[in-house]
Design a protein around this motif. Sequence first.
Motif, PDB file in Angstrom:
ATOM      1  N   ALA A  72       0.816  -1.213   0.000  1.00 31.46           N
ATOM      2  CA  ALA A  72       0.000   0.000   0.000  1.00 31.46           C
ATOM      3  C   ALA A  72       0.855   1.271   0.000  1.00 31.46           C
ATOM      4  O   ALA A  72       0.338   2.356   0.085  1.00 31.46           O
ATOM      5  N   SER A  73       2.158   1.137  -0.100  1.00 34.10           N
ATOM      6  CA  SER A  73       3.011   2.307   0.068  1.00 34.10           C
ATOM      7  C   SER A  73       3.298   3.017  -1.240  1.00 34.10           C
ATOM      8  O   SER A  73       3.480   2.407  -2.286  1.00 34.10           O
ATOM      9  N   GLY A  74       3.346   4.321  -1.167  1.00 32.58           N
ATOM     10  CA  GLY A  74       3.744   5.122  -2.319  1.00 32.58           C
ATOM     11  C   GLY A  74       5.233   5.005  -2.578  1.00 32.58           C
ATOM     12  O   GLY A  74       5.685   5.077  -3.725  1.00 32.58           O
ATOM     13  N   LEU A  75       6.019   4.817  -1.516  1.00 35.96           N
ATOM     14  CA  LEU A  75       7.461   4.675  -1.659  1.00 35.96           C
ATOM     15  C   LEU A  75       7.796   3.474  -2.519  1.00 35.96           C
ATOM     16  O   LEU A  75       8.609   3.560  -3.445  1.00 35.96           O
ATOM     17  N   ARG A  76       7.153   2.369  -2.242  1.00 36.49           N
ATOM     18  CA  ARG A  76       7.411   1.155  -3.007  1.00 36.49           C
ATOM     19  C   ARG A  76       7.031   1.343  -4.470  1.00 36.49           C
ATOM     20  O   ARG A  76       7.763   0.934  -5.366  1.00 36.49           O
ATOM     21  N   GLU A  77       5.894   1.995  -4.711  1.00 35.42           N
ATOM     22  CA  GLU A  77       5.452   2.226  -6.084  1.00 35.42           C
ATOM     23  C   GLU A  77       6.442   3.106  -6.845  1.00 35.42           C
ATOM     24  O   GLU A  77       6.742   2.846  -8.013  1.00 35.42           O
ATOM     25  N   ARG A  78       6.957   4.132  -6.191  1.00 34.35           N
ATOM     26  CA  ARG A  78       7.941   5.007  -6.846  1.00 34.35           C
ATOM     27  C   ARG A  78       9.221   4.241  -7.161  1.00 34.35           C
ATOM     28  O   ARG A  78       9.814   4.426  -8.234  1.00 34.35           O
ATOM     29  N   MET A  79       9.654   3.375  -6.238  1.00 30.47           N
ATOM     30  CA  MET A  79      10.867   2.595  -6.486  1.00 30.47           C
ATOM     31  C   MET A  79      10.667   1.617  -7.648  1.00 30.47           C
ATOM     32  O   MET A  79      11.558   1.454  -8.487  1.00 30.47           O
ATOM     33  N   VAL A  80       9.499   0.982  -7.706  1.00 30.54           N
ATOM     34  CA  VAL A  80       9.201   0.056  -8.796  1.00 30.54           C
ATOM     35  C   VAL A  80       9.188   0.811 -10.118  1.00 30.54           C
ATOM     36  O   VAL A  80       9.746   0.350 -11.121  1.00 30.54           O
ATOM     37  N   GLN A  81       8.586   1.996 -10.137  1.00 30.38           N
ATOM     38  CA  GLN A  81       8.535   2.785 -11.366  1.00 30.38           C
ATOM     39  C   GLN A  81       9.932   3.195 -11.813  1.00 30.38           C
ATOM     40  O   GLN A  81      10.250   3.139 -13.008  1.00 30.38           O
ATOM     41  N   LYS A  82      10.789   3.595 -10.894  1.00 35.72           N
ATOM     42  CA  LYS A  82      12.167   3.950 -11.237  1.00 35.72           C
ATOM     43  C   LYS A  82      12.904   2.755 -11.843  1.00 35.72           C
ATOM     44  O   LYS A  82      13.652   2.897 -12.810  1.00 35.72           O
ATOM     45  N   GLU A  83      12.716   1.583 -11.245  1.00 38.59           N
ATOM     46  CA  GLU A  83      13.364   0.371 -11.760  1.00 38.59           C
ATOM     47  C   GLU A  83      12.869   0.050 -13.169  1.00 38.59           C
ATOM     48  O   GLU A  83      13.649  -0.334 -14.039  1.00 38.59           O
ATOM     49  N   ARG A  84      11.574   0.177 -13.389  1.00 38.04           N
ATOM     50  CA  ARG A  84      11.023  -0.074 -14.730  1.00 38.04           C
ATOM     51  C   ARG A  84      11.652   0.856 -15.759  1.00 38.04           C
ATOM     52  O   ARG A  84      12.044   0.432 -16.837  1.00 38.04           O
ATOM     53  N   GLU A  85      11.730   2.139 -15.399  1.00 32.96           N
ATOM     54  CA  GLU A  85      12.318   3.109 -16.322  1.00 32.96           C
ATOM     55  C   GLU A  85      13.782   2.793 -16.598  1.00 32.96           C
ATOM     56  O   GLU A  85      14.239   2.874 -17.740  1.00 32.96           O
ATOM     57  N   ARG A  86      14.524   2.418 -15.559  1.00 24.49           N
ATOM     58  CA  ARG A  86      15.944   2.083 -15.739  1.00 24.49           C
ATOM     59  C   ARG A  86      16.105   0.875 -16.642  1.00 24.49           C
ATOM     60  O   ARG A  86      16.945   0.858 -17.542  1.00 24.49           O
ATOM     61  N   LEU A  87      15.283  -0.149 -16.431  1.00 28.42           N
ATOM     62  CA  LEU A  87      15.361  -1.349 -17.253  1.00 28.42           C
ATOM     63  C   LEU A  87      14.965  -1.057 -18.684  1.00 28.42           C
ATOM     64  O   LEU A  87      15.575  -1.603 -19.626  1.00 28.42           O
ATOM     65  N   ARG A  88      13.969  -0.217 -18.903  1.00 33.92           N
ATOM     66  CA  ARG A  88      13.584   0.146 -20.270  1.00 33.92           C
ATOM     67  C   ARG A  88      14.703   0.876 -20.992  1.00 33.92           C
ATOM     68  O   ARG A  88      14.925   0.660 -22.173  1.00 33.92           O
ATOM     69  N   ARG A  89      15.422   1.741 -20.268  1.00 36.96           N
ATOM     70  CA  ARG A  89      16.554   2.455 -20.889  1.00 36.96           C
ATOM     71  C   ARG A  89      17.674   1.481 -21.251  1.00 36.96           C
ATOM     72  O   ARG A  89      18.349   1.660 -22.258  1.00 36.96           O
ATOM     73  N   GLN A  90      17.902   0.477 -20.433  1.00 36.32           N
ATOM     74  CA  GLN A  90      18.946  -0.502 -20.704  1.00 36.32           C
ATOM     75  C   GLN A  90      18.630  -1.362 -21.917  1.00 36.32           C
ATOM     76  O   GLN A  90      19.514  -1.741 -22.663  1.00 36.32           O
ATOM     77  N   VAL A  91      17.353  -1.690 -22.098  1.00 34.53           N
ATOM     78  CA  VAL A  91      16.951  -2.549 -23.193  1.00 34.53           C
ATOM     79  C   VAL A  91      17.088  -1.825 -24.525  1.00 34.53           C
ATOM     80  O   VAL A  91      17.428  -2.433 -25.528  1.00 34.53           O
TER      81      VAL A  91
END
Length: 92
Positions: A72-91
């Motif tokens: 339920a945390s916003g912190l976790r959601e922001r971290m997941v979104q950052k990871e997604r963006e980083r992985l998309r840039r790597q691909v």
Amino acid sequence: MTPKDIDRLARRRAGAKLGWYIHATAFVVINLALFAISHHGFGSRHWTVFPLLGWGLGLALHGIAVFMCGPASGLRERMVQKERERLRRQVR
């Protein structure tokens, strides 16, 4: 995410928050009762601070798990979104 996934996640988050609110309500009610018992009946020693501190720590950790680190945390959601963006840039 599909609408079914969104509904499932929303229910999970709401359940986690509701569980914490129930825990907090029980904490307040029971500790008020313990204080009343201690103050009006069983000696002059204020022993209620010990369950209050122990259970208060548990309630605080439960709150951190629900609102800061859990599903339920916003912190976790922001971290997941950052990871997604980083992985998309790597691909790319």
